[in-house]
Design an enzyme around this catalytic site. Structure first.
Site, PDB file in Angstrom:
ATOM      1  N   ARG A  44      57.412 -13.325  58.225  1.00 17.36           N
ATOM      2  CA  ARG A  44      56.208 -14.158  58.093  1.00 17.36           C
ATOM      3  C   ARG A  44      56.080 -14.853  56.740  1.00 17.36           C
ATOM      4  NH1 ARG A  44      51.718 -10.105  59.991  1.00 17.36           N
ATOM      5  NH2 ARG A  44      53.396  -8.589  59.717  1.00 17.36           N
TER       6      ARG A  44
ATOM      7  N   LYS B 205      61.505 -11.204  51.115  1.00 22.50           N
ATOM      8  CA  LYS B 205      60.083 -11.028  50.823  1.00 22.50           C
ATOM      9  C   LYS B 205      59.848 -10.247  49.537  1.00 22.50           C
ATOM     10  CE  LYS B 205      57.427  -8.137  53.298  1.00 22.50           C
ATOM     11  NZ  LYS B 205      56.545  -7.699  54.400  1.00 22.50           N
TER      12      LYS B 205
ATOM     13  N   ASP C  76      56.526  -3.592  49.728  1.00 17.00           N
ATOM     14  CA  ASP C  76      55.645  -4.763  49.798  1.00 17.00           C
ATOM     15  C   ASP C  76      54.166  -4.383  49.669  1.00 17.00           C
ATOM     16  OD1 ASP C  76      55.336  -3.471  52.198  1.00 17.00           O
ATOM     17  OD2 ASP C  76      55.803  -5.191  53.466  1.00 17.00           O
TER      18      ASP C  76
ATOM     19  N   ASN D 241      56.975 -26.771   2.361  1.00 15.90           N
ATOM     20  CA  ASN D 241      56.113 -27.734   3.041  1.00 15.90           C
ATOM     21  C   ASN D 241      56.992 -28.746   3.765  1.00 15.90           C
ATOM     22  OD1 ASN D 241      53.130 -28.775   3.180  1.00 15.90           O
ATOM     23  ND2 ASN D 241      54.472 -30.555   2.964  1.00 15.90           N
TER      24      ASN D 241
ATOM     25  N   TYR E 111      72.302 -31.922  16.332  1.00 16.08           N
ATOM     26  CA  TYR E 111      73.236 -32.059  17.459  1.00 16.08           C
ATOM     27  C   TYR E 111      73.967 -33.381  17.344  1.00 16.08           C
ATOM     28  CZ  TYR E 111      74.577 -32.004  22.458  1.00 16.08           C
ATOM     29  OH  TYR E 111      75.255 -32.000  23.643  1.00 16.08           O
TER      30      TYR E 111
ATOM     31  N   SER F   1      57.395 -36.757   4.173  1.00 14.45           N
ATOM     32  CA  SER F   1      57.214 -37.193   5.562  1.00 14.45           C
ATOM     33  C   SER F   1      58.369 -38.070   6.034  1.00 14.45           C
ATOM     34  CB  SER F   1      55.914 -37.989   5.673  1.00 14.45           C
ATOM     35  OG  SER F   1      54.825 -37.135   5.388  1.00 14.45           O
TER      36      SER F   1
HETATM   37  C1  UD1 Z   1      54.280   1.026  59.591  1.00 18.32           C
HETATM   38  C2  UD1 Z   1      53.792   2.297  60.259  1.00 18.32           C
HETATM   39  C3  UD1 Z   1      52.311   2.131  60.621  1.00 18.32           C
HETATM   40  C4  UD1 Z   1      51.508   1.766  59.404  1.00 18.32           C
HETATM   41  C5  UD1 Z   1      52.095   0.545  58.740  1.00 18.32           C
HETATM   42  C6  UD1 Z   1      51.401   0.276  57.438  1.00 18.32           C
HETATM   43  C7  UD1 Z   1      55.748   3.148  61.397  1.00 18.32           C
HETATM   44  C8  UD1 Z   1      56.428   3.334  62.687  1.00 18.32           C
HETATM   45  N1  UD1 Z   1      54.582   2.538  61.437  1.00 18.32           N
HETATM   46  O1  UD1 Z   1      54.156  -0.052  60.511  1.00 18.32           O
HETATM   47  O2  UD1 Z   1      51.824   3.332  61.175  1.00 18.32           O
HETATM   48  O3  UD1 Z   1      50.173   1.526  59.770  1.00 18.32           O
HETATM   49  O4  UD1 Z   1      53.491   0.752  58.455  1.00 18.32           O
HETATM   50  O5  UD1 Z   1      51.851  -0.941  56.927  1.00 18.32           O
HETATM   51  O6  UD1 Z   1      56.251   3.570  60.361  1.00 18.32           O
HETATM   52  N2  UD1 Z   1      61.326  -0.913  56.829  1.00 18.32           N
HETATM   53  C9  UD1 Z   1      62.632  -0.615  56.529  1.00 18.32           C
HETATM   54  N3  UD1 Z   1      63.496  -0.368  57.555  1.00 18.32           N
HETATM   55  C10 UD1 Z   1      63.106  -0.401  58.839  1.00 18.32           C
HETATM   56  C11 UD1 Z   1      61.767  -0.699  59.142  1.00 18.32           C
HETATM   57  C12 UD1 Z   1      60.898  -0.950  58.117  1.00 18.32           C
HETATM   58  O7  UD1 Z   1      63.015  -0.574  55.376  1.00 18.32           O
HETATM   59  O8  UD1 Z   1      63.958  -0.148  59.702  1.00 18.32           O
HETATM   60  C13 UD1 Z   1      60.398  -1.187  55.744  1.00 18.32           C
HETATM   61  C14 UD1 Z   1      59.878  -2.597  55.758  1.00 18.32           C
HETATM   62  O9  UD1 Z   1      60.684  -3.448  54.963  1.00 18.32           O
HETATM   63  C15 UD1 Z   1      58.485  -2.438  55.173  1.00 18.32           C
HETATM   64  C16 UD1 Z   1      58.089  -1.047  55.584  1.00 18.32           C
HETATM   65  O10 UD1 Z   1      59.279  -0.366  55.907  1.00 18.32           O
HETATM   66  O11 UD1 Z   1      58.496  -2.495  53.766  1.00 18.32           O
HETATM   67  C17 UD1 Z   1      57.124  -1.035  56.750  1.00 18.32           C
HETATM   68  O12 UD1 Z   1      57.691  -1.714  57.822  1.00 18.32           O
HETATM   69  P1  UD1 Z   1      56.792  -2.550  58.816  1.00 18.32           P
HETATM   70  O13 UD1 Z   1      57.652  -3.039  59.903  1.00 18.32           O
HETATM   71  O14 UD1 Z   1      55.971  -3.506  58.057  1.00 18.32           O
HETATM   72  O15 UD1 Z   1      55.777  -1.416  59.315  1.00 18.32           O
HETATM   73  P2  UD1 Z   1      55.354  -1.102  60.769  1.00 18.32           P
HETATM   74  O16 UD1 Z   1      56.463  -0.380  61.441  1.00 18.32           O
HETATM   75  O17 UD1 Z   1      54.759  -2.263  61.392  1.00 18.32           O
HETATM   76 CA    CA Z   2      53.850  -4.186  57.486  1.00 22.31          CA
END
Ligand code: UD1
Ligand code: CA
Length: 482
Positions: A33, A40, A125, A396, A406, A424
């Site tokens: 997004r 990001k 993030d 001064n 240069y 000056s």
């Molecule tokens: C997750 C939680 C949800 C919570 C929300 C808060 C799970 C299944 N759900 O949602 O309960 O309310 O966070 O924001 O955990 N990431 C990885 N590898 C992956 C997946 C994600 O590194 O395979 C990282 C993403 O880059 C991000 C973070 O984990 O920084 C959260 O991932 P995101 O997909 O935003 O969270 P959700 O699964 O939607």
């Molecule tokens: Ca998220």
């Protein structure tokens, strides 16, 4: 913040949790997004990439090891983090396919080796997460030998995992939006995605995860139900704004405004802000007591402002040190510069990298400096370019002085010794040295060294032709004046 989890059994109480804190930072996701070519977590918030926030917090808390889980643009993210924190200080783990938060943590755990303390899991993030929240979380996990999770009640819980509690208010599980029933979706308490637990629990719990859910992923959230049946779960409630993740650029801008307000508010304990809403103080900046900041001031990078310094409207300082009591008048720009105590700068001065101004130096309007040292009490008050120069004390530098450093191929140095007076409109064609207390007459082009105490002058002698104006007027008398 009371513990609402299950009591620990005797067996659990016997399990020893070692001292020490490890932090896993989940940052493998793409961040679709953001609609960006840049990952990001590399987007800056107040000059610092998003992913650097949780790592800086982990560092502050003394966490070791710190394990970032990277996937999308892994090389670029790792390069940026290593540059900031030192290559050796992070144990980066790659998650090539993002198969869910549980999968990410399962991949990260082996990087902890036989670590037996508390492991905290944060996202890359969520830059507004506070130290106090993490301290409470880690404290709860350590004290209870249990799983501690951060919860919040945002105005709109849509999209988040919801906290399920039993009739006695004990947390039983987290249910994801996509797996939740209509009734569960009406729950306002959400999972912020930030956890702390003993390492051994996480190893065992993540090994049991499966992908039988609406998204076919390994959900880290499934460890909550496991803990509820075993070591217990404790919730630490945080303000929704503090744990909000950044998903798009509008949220990035909102978070930046909140972080700016938070930082400014903290400095107002001992510094004056004329207009905090327009003032940017990046997270690694420091301000001494009684510093005064005008409107639209930006202090960036590792800028340090000494006690009592006054920085007026529109000044932009990057990686710059300002000495105590210095005064910077409006609309000055300085980068990688040292400004001595009591110096008076501007308005409209431009100090480029490598500028070092001693105590009580005066730099006036439209003066540009680069790789230039000015000693104590020296002045360059008007319209000058001083580059690759070493200028002593009490020198001064007259209006319009230019160092010609240069020749189109190479840069050369100008040296002006203590007490010299540069008239000056002087050009100093480098390499050149002006000796101590020497005087350079106005309009001189200095091409060779000037001995100490000498006068240097290079000018065509003045000629005055009497009656010139009338003579010209007569010649043009028959032409109508425009
Ligand atoms: C997750 C939680 C949800 C919570 C929300 C808060 C799970 C299944 N759900 O949602 O309960 O309310 O966070 O924001 O955990 N990431 C990885 N590898 C992956 C997946 C994600 O590194 O395979 C990282 C993403 O880059 C991000 C973070 O984990 O920084 C959260 O991932 P995101 O997909 O935003 O969270 P959700 O699964 O939607
Ligand atoms: Ca998220």
């Amino acid at each position: 913040m009371a513990a609402k989890g299950k009591r620990r059994t005797k067996a659990q109480r016997k399990t020893k949790i070692a001292d020490g804190l490890a932090v896993i930072v989940l940052a493998a996701g793409k961040g679709t997004r953001m609609k960006s070519r840049r990952a990001k977590v590399l987007h800056p918030l107040l000059g610092r990439p998003l992913a650097a926030y949780p790592i800086a917090l982990a560092r502050e808390m003394g966490a070791d090891p710190i394990v970032p889980v990277l996937g999308h643009q892994r090389d670029a993210v790792e390069a940026e983090l290593s540059a900031r924190f030192g290559a050796g200080s992070l144990r980066v783990v790659e998650q090539a396919d993002q198969r869910g938060t549980g999968h990410a943590v399962a991949l990260a755990l082996p990087a902890l080796g036989d670590f037996a303390g508390i492991v905290t899991i944060v996202y890359g993030d969520v830059p507004l997460l506070r130290r106090e929240t993490l301290d409470a979380l880690v404290g709860a996990a350590r004290a209870g030998g249990c799983l501690a999770i951060v919860t919040a009640r945002p105005p709109d819980p849509t999209g988040y995992g919801r906290i399920l509690r039993d009739r006695r208010g004990r947390i039983t599980a987290v249910i994801e939006q996509k797996d939740a029933s209509e009734k569960q979706r009406r729950i306002g308490e959400i999972n912020a995605g930030i956890y702390a637990a003993p390492a051994d629990f996480l190893r065992a719990a993540t090994a049991k995860l499966d992908a039988r859910n609406a998204q076919g992923e390994l959900y880290l959230t499934d460890i909550v139900a496991q803990a509820a049946r075993g070591i217990g779960v404790v919730a630490i409630e945080a303000a929704a704004d503090d744990v909000a993740g950044i998903n798009d650029r509008a949220q990035l801008a909102e978070a930046e405004a909140m972080m700016r307000a938070r930082i400014n508010r903290a400095w107002m304990a001992h510094a004056t802000f004329r207009d905090p809403a327009s003032t940017v103080v990046e997270p690694d900046v420091t301000l001494g007591e009684d510093v005064e900041l005008g409107r639209n001031v930006s202090l960036r990078g590792r800028t340090r402002v000494g006690a009592g310094a006054r920085i007026d409207d529109g000044v932009v300082l990057t990686d710059t040190e300002v000495g105590a009591g210095a005064q910077i008048k409006p609309y000055c720009i300085a980068t990688e510069t040292v400004i001595g105590p009591g110096a008076v700068i501007g308005p409209f001065a431009h100090m480029r990298p490598g500028t070092k101004l001693g105590p009580d130096v005066h730099l006036g309007n439209f003066v540009e400096t680069k790789k230039t040292v000015l000693g104590r009490g020296s002045k360059a008050n008007h319209l000058s370019y001083l580059g690759d120069s070493i200028i002593g004390e009490k020198v001064n530098v007259g209006a319009g002085t230019i160092t010609c450093n240069y020749n189109g191929y190479e840069k050369f140095q100008t040296v002006i010794e203590d007490g010299a007076f540069i008239g000056s409109d002087t050009q100093l064609v480098a390499p050149v040295r002006v000796g101590a207390r020497a005087v350079v007459a106005a309009g001189t082009t200095v091409t060779g060294d000037v001995p100490a105490g000498a006068l240097s002058i290079s000018r065509v002698a003045q000629v005055d032709k009497a009656g010139y104006a009338d003579k010209v007027a007569k010649r043009y008398a028959d032409r109508p004046k425009k």
